[in-house]
Design a protein around this motif. Structure first.
Motif, PDB file in Angstrom:
ATOM      1  N   GLY A   8     -17.593  20.182  10.363  1.00  0.00           N
ATOM      2  CA  GLY A   8     -18.362  19.624   9.255  1.00  0.00           C
ATOM      3  C   GLY A   8     -17.530  18.564   8.559  1.00  0.00           C
ATOM      4  O   GLY A   8     -16.343  18.766   8.301  1.00  0.00           O
ATOM      5  N   ILE A   9     -18.146  17.423   8.274  1.00  0.00           N
ATOM      6  CA  ILE A   9     -17.450  16.305   7.642  1.00  0.00           C
ATOM      7  C   ILE A   9     -18.298  15.811   6.480  1.00  0.00           C
ATOM      8  O   ILE A   9     -19.508  15.636   6.617  1.00  0.00           O
ATOM      9  N   ASN A  10     -17.662  15.591   5.335  1.00  0.00           N
ATOM     10  CA  ASN A  10     -18.422  15.114   4.178  1.00  0.00           C
ATOM     11  C   ASN A  10     -18.614  13.597   4.258  1.00  0.00           C
ATOM     12  O   ASN A  10     -18.059  12.949   5.150  1.00  0.00           O
ATOM     13  N   PRO A  11     -19.417  13.020   3.375  1.00  0.00           N
ATOM     14  CA  PRO A  11     -19.694  11.574   3.447  1.00  0.00           C
ATOM     15  C   PRO A  11     -18.462  10.678   3.320  1.00  0.00           C
ATOM     16  O   PRO A  11     -18.504   9.519   3.718  1.00  0.00           O
ATOM     17  N   ARG A  12     -17.359  11.195   2.817  1.00  0.00           N
ATOM     18  CA  ARG A  12     -16.129  10.395   2.711  1.00  0.00           C
ATOM     19  C   ARG A  12     -15.268  10.495   3.975  1.00  0.00           C
ATOM     20  O   ARG A  12     -14.212   9.888   4.060  1.00  0.00           O
ATOM     21  N   SER A 132      -5.180  16.327   9.551  1.00  0.00           N
ATOM     22  CA  SER A 132      -5.827  15.005   9.625  1.00  0.00           C
ATOM     23  C   SER A 132      -6.400  14.602   8.266  1.00  0.00           C
ATOM     24  O   SER A 132      -6.521  13.408   7.973  1.00  0.00           O
ATOM     25  N   ASN A 133      -6.724  15.573   7.428  1.00  0.00           N
ATOM     26  CA  ASN A 133      -7.227  15.271   6.084  1.00  0.00           C
ATOM     27  C   ASN A 133      -6.135  14.704   5.172  1.00  0.00           C
ATOM     28  O   ASN A 133      -6.437  14.177   4.113  1.00  0.00           O
ATOM     29  N   CYS A 134      -4.886  14.824   5.581  1.00  0.00           N
ATOM     30  CA  CYS A 134      -3.772  14.281   4.779  1.00  0.00           C
ATOM     31  C   CYS A 134      -3.585  12.779   5.009  1.00  0.00           C
ATOM     32  O   CYS A 134      -2.792  12.149   4.316  1.00  0.00           O
ATOM     33  N   GLN A 135      -4.300  12.242   5.975  1.00  0.00           N
ATOM     34  CA  GLN A 135      -4.213  10.813   6.247  1.00  0.00           C
ATOM     35  C   GLN A 135      -5.089  10.044   5.261  1.00  0.00           C
ATOM     36  O   GLN A 135      -5.928  10.640   4.572  1.00  0.00           O
ATOM     37  N   PRO A 136      -4.927   8.721   5.192  1.00  0.00           N
ATOM     38  CA  PRO A 136      -5.766   7.935   4.270  1.00  0.00           C
ATOM     39  C   PRO A 136      -7.255   8.158   4.547  1.00  0.00           C
ATOM     40  O   PRO A 136      -7.643   8.460   5.682  1.00  0.00           O
ATOM     41  N   PRO A 137      -8.109   8.020   3.528  1.00  0.00           N
ATOM     42  CA  PRO A 137      -9.539   8.261   3.702  1.00  0.00           C
ATOM     43  C   PRO A 137     -10.148   7.391   4.799  1.00  0.00           C
ATOM     44  O   PRO A 137      -9.753   6.238   4.977  1.00  0.00           O
ATOM     45  N   LEU A 138     -11.084   7.971   5.529  1.00  0.00           N
ATOM     46  CA  LEU A 138     -11.814   7.215   6.549  1.00  0.00           C
ATOM     47  C   LEU A 138     -12.832   6.271   5.921  1.00  0.00           C
ATOM     48  O   LEU A 138     -13.071   5.180   6.397  1.00  0.00           O
ATOM     49  N   VAL A 139     -13.469   6.737   4.877  1.00  0.00           N
ATOM     50  CA  VAL A 139     -14.523   5.970   4.207  1.00  0.00           C
ATOM     51  C   VAL A 139     -14.051   5.669   2.798  1.00  0.00           C
ATOM     52  O   VAL A 139     -13.712   6.578   2.048  1.00  0.00           O
ATOM     53  N   THR A 140     -14.041   4.411   2.464  1.00  0.00           N
ATOM     54  CA  THR A 140     -13.624   4.019   1.115  1.00  0.00           C
ATOM     55  C   THR A 140     -14.803   3.418   0.370  1.00  0.00           C
ATOM     56  O   THR A 140     -15.726   2.877   0.982  1.00  0.00           O
ATOM     57  N   ASP A 141     -14.774   3.529  -0.937  1.00  0.00           N
ATOM     58  CA  ASP A 141     -15.833   2.902  -1.747  1.00  0.00           C
ATOM     59  C   ASP A 141     -15.690   1.406  -1.659  1.00  0.00           C
ATOM     60  O   ASP A 141     -14.590   0.871  -1.662  1.00  0.00           O
ATOM     61  N   ARG A 142     -16.807   0.731  -1.593  1.00  0.00           N
ATOM     62  CA  ARG A 142     -16.777  -0.740  -1.506  1.00  0.00           C
ATOM     63  C   ARG A 142     -17.347  -1.351  -2.733  1.00  0.00           C
ATOM     64  O   ARG A 142     -18.143  -0.930  -3.400  1.00  0.00           O
TER      65      ARG A 142
END
Length: 142
Positions: A8-12, A132-142
């Motif tokens: 399961g992955i959240n929108p971020r 892997s969650n400790c890495q920079p976010p996959l999705v950033t706010d634009r």
């Protein structure tokens, strides 16, 4: 033997759920029932899945929406709306694939796993998912 898991992955793009590893022969429906994710979802939640992930009979009674791309058959062409919906879903699925790729990039469970580690593979997979969650976010706010 191959393994199958449900993530399961959240929108971020943060991994929020990782099931145990199961024998690759388990069906998607059985994995969904047994892994416990349905107990964590609430009415009004939505999950995104592949076309072949046919679990609506498990989610609809709980008020959970399943978002899958529209099916194209040889007898039916997709409408303009269905093509746009498929494109929108594909753009979001990219983040899912990237999150899964991050976990695989640890390469700890790549290739053959010694039989002596068979009982530990789920723990290793979950640890890699958490790291892997400790890495920079996959999705950033634009």
């Amino acid at each position: 033997m191959t393994y199958k898991t449900l993530i399961g992955i959240n929108p971020r793009g943060v991994i929020t759920f990782v099931s145990d590893l199961w024998a690759g022969s388990i069906s998607d429906k059985q994995l969904t029932k047994k892994c416990g994710i349905l107990d964590l979802l609430e009415e009004g939640d939505a999950i995104m899945a592949d076309k072949g992930f046919l679990i609506k009979d498990l989610t609809t009674p709980r008020g959970i929406e399943v978002i899958i791309p529209p099916f194209k058959t040889k007898y039916k062409r997709l409408t303009k709306r269905e093509v746009e919906e498929t494109r929108r879903i594909a753009n979001l699925r990219i983040h899912i694939e990237r999150a899964i790729e991050r976990v695989k990039n640890f390469r700890i469970l790549q290739g053959n796993v010694p039989i002596t580690l068979a009982g530990q593979t789920s723990k290793i997979w979950k640890l890699c998912s958490k790291l892997s969650n400790c890495q920079p976010p996959l999705v950033t706010d634009r």
